[in-house]
Structures are given as C-alpha cells and as structure tokens.
Scaffold this motif. Structure first.
Motif, short mmCIF file in Angstrom:
data_model
loop_
_atom_site.label_atom_id
_atom_site.label_comp_id
_atom_site.label_asym_id
_atom_site.label_seq_id
_atom_site.Cartn_x
_atom_site.Cartn_y
_atom_site.Cartn_z
N ILE A 135 0.93 -0.94 -0.03
CA ILE A 135 -0.22 0.04 -0.03
C ILE A 135 0.90 1.43 -0.13
N ILE A 136 2.28 1.16 0.68
CA ILE A 136 2.87 2.38 0.65
C ILE A 136 3.38 2.78 -0.88
N GLU A 137 3.52 1.74 -1.50
CA GLU A 137 4.12 1.86 -2.83
C GLU A 137 2.90 2.23 -3.82
N ARG A 138 1.70 1.86 -3.44
CA ARG A 138 0.45 2.37 -4.17
C ARG A 138 -0.03 3.87 -4.14
N VAL A 139 0.37 4.39 -2.81
CA VAL A 139 0.26 5.74 -2.60
C VAL A 139 0.94 6.65 -3.36
N GLU A 140 2.13 6.16 -3.80
CA GLU A 140 3.14 7.06 -4.62
C GLU A 140 2.39 7.73 -5.93
N SER A 141 1.31 6.70 -6.47
CA SER A 141 0.87 7.03 -7.75
C SER A 141 -0.76 7.19 -7.70
N GLU A 142 -1.45 6.67 -6.53
CA GLU A 142 -2.86 6.54 -6.45
C GLU A 142 -3.37 6.76 -4.86
N THR A 143 -4.17 8.04 -4.93
CA THR A 143 -4.76 8.56 -3.91
C THR A 143 -6.19 8.74 -3.85
N PRO A 144 -7.36 8.25 -2.92
CA PRO A 144 -6.81 7.68 -1.84
C PRO A 144 -6.87 6.18 -2.01
N VAL A 145 -6.13 5.40 -1.29
CA VAL A 145 -6.24 3.78 -1.36
C VAL A 145 -6.81 3.57 0.02
N GLU A 146 -7.83 2.44 -0.36
CA GLU A 146 -8.60 1.97 0.84
C GLU A 146 -8.47 0.42 0.67
N SER A 147 -8.17 -0.24 1.57
CA SER A 147 -7.88 -1.63 1.83
C SER A 147 -8.54 -2.16 3.01
N TYR A 148 -9.59 -3.05 3.14
CA TYR A 148 -9.93 -3.44 4.35
C TYR A 148 -9.75 -5.05 4.53
N GLY A 149 -10.25 -5.74 3.64
CA GLY A 149 -10.04 -7.20 3.72
C GLY A 149 -10.87 -7.80 4.93
N ASP A 150 -10.75 -9.13 5.45
CA ASP A 150 -11.33 -9.53 6.39
C ASP A 150 -10.64 -9.34 7.75
#
Length: 439
Positions: free
Chosen positions: A111-126
């Motif tokens: 997720i840290i790598e994703r926020v460099e190019s994509e915001t906001p990032v939301e990830s929840y999962g179980d």
C-alpha cells in the motif's frame, strides 16, 4: 522511504505496530520519530471509546498538517478506527492518503508503494485475517515486552465494540508463543507482560481454556524473570488457573480483573457472564491462594439504567474491598453496540460518578501505599530522572504505564532492566520513594 509510525491505544495495538514495523524495515524502509523528516506517516489508531477516537483523530490531523511543509508526504491510517469507520475517514479527512483495515495490515508495504501514484487507497479485507503474530521489533524499553496471546473476543458485552472491530476469539498456539518469548528473552527482555482481550479465554476457541498450560510453558523460558498477567475475566478464573499462578515462580502475584460493576442487575444488563457472587468468589479464591496478590480492576460508571442505589453499591464495594489498583471510566456509548440503543444518562452525571469512584480509590491507594513504608521490596529499574537524580522503578505490583512508580535514590548507578532491593521510606497517593538496600 523514511517512515514515522505512531501507535495509539492498548498494548495489543502496540504489538500489531511492532509487527508492522518489522515488515517495513525488512522491505528496506527506515523509521524516524521526527514527523517532519518522514516521507510516510502511519497512524495506528485505537477506536475503542470516545476519548480514544478523539485522540486518534487529533493525531491524524497533526500528521496531515506536515503536508504544508512537505506536500509529497503520505499519511496512512490503520488500526481499530480504520477498521471501524473505513470509508468515513477519507470522506471526513480527505488529506489522508490511505485507510488500511486490520485485515490488510499484512499488505502495508504494498500500500505504501501504491500511494505514490494512487490516492486515496482503501484496503480492508477480512478483519479476522489480521496476523496473530509474526516477526516484530521491540518498541518498549528493551527489558519488558508485551506478548499478545490471542485476538478478538467472544464475550459480547453490551457496551463493547471489540468483537465488532476485531472479530471473534482466535488464540495463538503455545509452541508459537514460547518461541516468541524465547526471541524476546534473547533480545534482553526480562519482564513478559501477557495480554489479550481476555487471557482466561485463551484456547477456548480450540475446545478448552489453555492458560494454565501456557503459564507452565512460559515459566520455563530462560532469561525471563517476571511474567505479568493482564485482563482475566472473573467468570473464567478457575482453580487450575490460580494453581498455575501459584506454582510458577516467575508468574507475578499481580492480576488485572476487569469486573466493570458489582451490582448483579447491572452485570446482567451489561451482558456480563456472572453476578456479584461470581465476582466475589473469584476474587476471594485469588486472595486466599495468594495473600500477597496485587489486584487491579476497572469499573464503568453511568451505564444506561444505573440507579443511584446501584451506584452506591459500587461505591461501598470500592471502600470495602480495597483493591490495590483501580480505574473507573465514565460510560461511553459506542455505535453498533446494544447499550448505545438504550436511553442514555447525561454525560455530566456519568463523569461525576466516575470521579466519585476515583476519589474513593485515591483514599484506598494512599493508605495502601503508606502501609508499605518501612518494607523492603523487589523492583525493576525502568529509567533515570536526571532532573531529580532518581531512578524510576516498579515493584512487582506495578505494570508499566498504568500503575505506580517507585522512585529510588542510589549512589551507585542502576541499570535499566536490573532488579534491586529497595527499602521504602516515603509514599504519596500513588508513588513510593526508597533507597537501595542489601537486606
């Protein structure tokens, strides 16, 4: 990247942060305590009660404020608040770059790598995918560490949001916990603090409680000198658990037993398992088996429907039972809980009742501390106060951060994590003051 990790709330949350931090370091990131120097700030939040939520939001807003000087800064929110409120966080605080639920903590590096190019990032999962253990750093002073033995809770108390946030009870295995204890001992840990939402339920999800067997196994770990137990529910305090506390010499005669109330009708209203007699029976059996036991508890004042008579019963109990350590909280209604649907007592009444309880306990605590003057006690050294030239220590009856301190004067230097004998010479409401002795 340079990452600042802020962890709020309980020791269990801190253990989660320790696992996160190890994963980040293993990926090649570095960490800093200086928010102004960070490329990424991660706020590991607590969302248990209203005051914890306010603290979490304040820390999130403070982290976001550093974007004024560093527009490239990324702010990631994880932990209980992220799990509980999910989409609301990015809606209400758009400066946040990512919200990570408990079930996605193991994806934090990606997720840290994703926020460099994509915001906001939301990830929840179980939420029940939250890793129960794993490699970790030690964020506490190196001579003590928390050992989280289980996650989640099946008790379903009507006021509590923990099952909703953290899920059902999932216990770790005894071999896994022993290996972690050995790792901690090898890193210099002397005091192991065993934590879970309810340590006495450990193993119940596998068919039967295994806390006694766990204590036997942890007692055999070389290097560990003290084993402290937090959060044992009264209805699960069995004779076998008490026997394990007695026979294992490293297990301190200290126990945190959160009873929440003493009136039977209130306990039933809270959906607690047991009544006044259940509580008294558990506490009396503990004190009979360990006359030197330090008993700690927590109470809730102002729960919906609490009458003046029921509150007075709790006050009388506090005066009569003489707990060694006690905390009282004004009831906090939490969304999604049954208690929050009930007619609520005015906030000022709740707070006043909690204040009354704490004033009663202050008198109890002052007398108990004064009775220790003249005694010789074993302590562990936590720190040095150079301003007052005193070593900050704790007795066997004091858990770090929540209980009292023993301030020790000594001409010889004391080592952090060292064990010493101290003669108590003075006391105040909470703390003790003493000098080093050989006797």
């Amino acid at each position: 990247m340079v990452i600042a990790l802020i962890s709020l709330g309980c020791p269990k949350n801190q253990v989660d942060a320790d696992v996160m931090c190890h994963a980040l370091l293993e990926r090649g990131h570095t960490t800093t305590a200086d928010l102004s120097q960070a490329d990424v700030i991660i706020v590991n939040t607590c969302g248990f009660i209203e005051s914890a939520k306010k603290e979490a939001i304040e820390n999130i807003l403070e982290a976001c404020s550093y974007k004024q000087e560093n527009p490239a800064l990324k702010v990631i929110v994880t932990g209980c608040l992220a799990q509980r409120y999910q989409h609301e966080i990015v809606t209400e605080i758009p400066e946040v770059d990512a919200v990570v639920g408990l079930g996605s903590d193991d994806k934090l590096c990606e997720i840290i790598e994703r926020v460099e190019s994509e915001t906001p990032v939301e990830s929840y999962g179980d939420k029940e995918s939250l890793p129960l253990g794993g490699k970790r750093v030690i964020s506490t002073p190196r001579h003590f560490a928390y050992l989280k033995i289980a996650e989640g809770c099946n008790n379903r108390c009507h006021y509590c949001a923990i099952p909703m946030i953290r899920g059902r009870l999932r216990s770790r295995t005894i071999p896994e916990l022993v290996e972690e204890a050995k790792f901690l001992a090898a890193e210099g840990v002397k005091e192991l603090i065993v934590v879970a939402q309810d340590i006495t339920a450990f193993g119940a999800d596998r068919g039967k409680p295994e806390i006694a067997e766990l204590l036997d196994a942890l007692n055999a770990v070389e290097g560990i000198e003290w084993i402290r137990l937090l959060y044992a529910y009264p209805e699960r305090i069995t004779d076998s658990f008490i026997d394990a506390m007695v026979r294992n010499e490293k297990v301190l005669h200290y126990l945190d037993v959160p009873i929440q109330h003493i009136n039977s009708e209130m306990l039933r209203a809270m959906n607690r398992r047991g009544d006044r007699s259940t509580v008294l029976d558990a506490l009396d059996r503990l004190r009979r088996a360990m006359p030197d036991l330090t008993l700690r508890t927590t109470l809730i004042a102002g729960y919906p429907g609490e009458t003046e008579e029921q509150f007075e019963e709790m006050c009388e109990f506090v005066k009569e039972y003489q707990f060694d350590r006690l905390g009282c909280f004004a009831y906090s209604e939490e969304e999604g809980t049954y208690a929050a649907t009930l007619p609520q007592m005015p906030q000022e009444v709740r707070e006043k009742r909690a204040e009354i309880i704490m004033n009663l306990q202050a008198n109890v605590m002052a007398r108990k501390q004064e009775a220790k003057v003249g005694c010789v006690m074993d302590v562990i050294c936590d720190d040095y106060d150079d301003e007052n030239d005193l070593y900050i220590c704790r007795t066997k009856g004091d858990a770090p951060d929540i209980d009292a301190e023993c301030c020790v004067s000594s001409e010889q230097p004391l080592e952090r994590g060292g064990f010493y004998r101290v003669r108590i010479e003075e006391s105040d409401i909470y703390d003790l003051y003493g000098t080093l002795t050989d006797k």
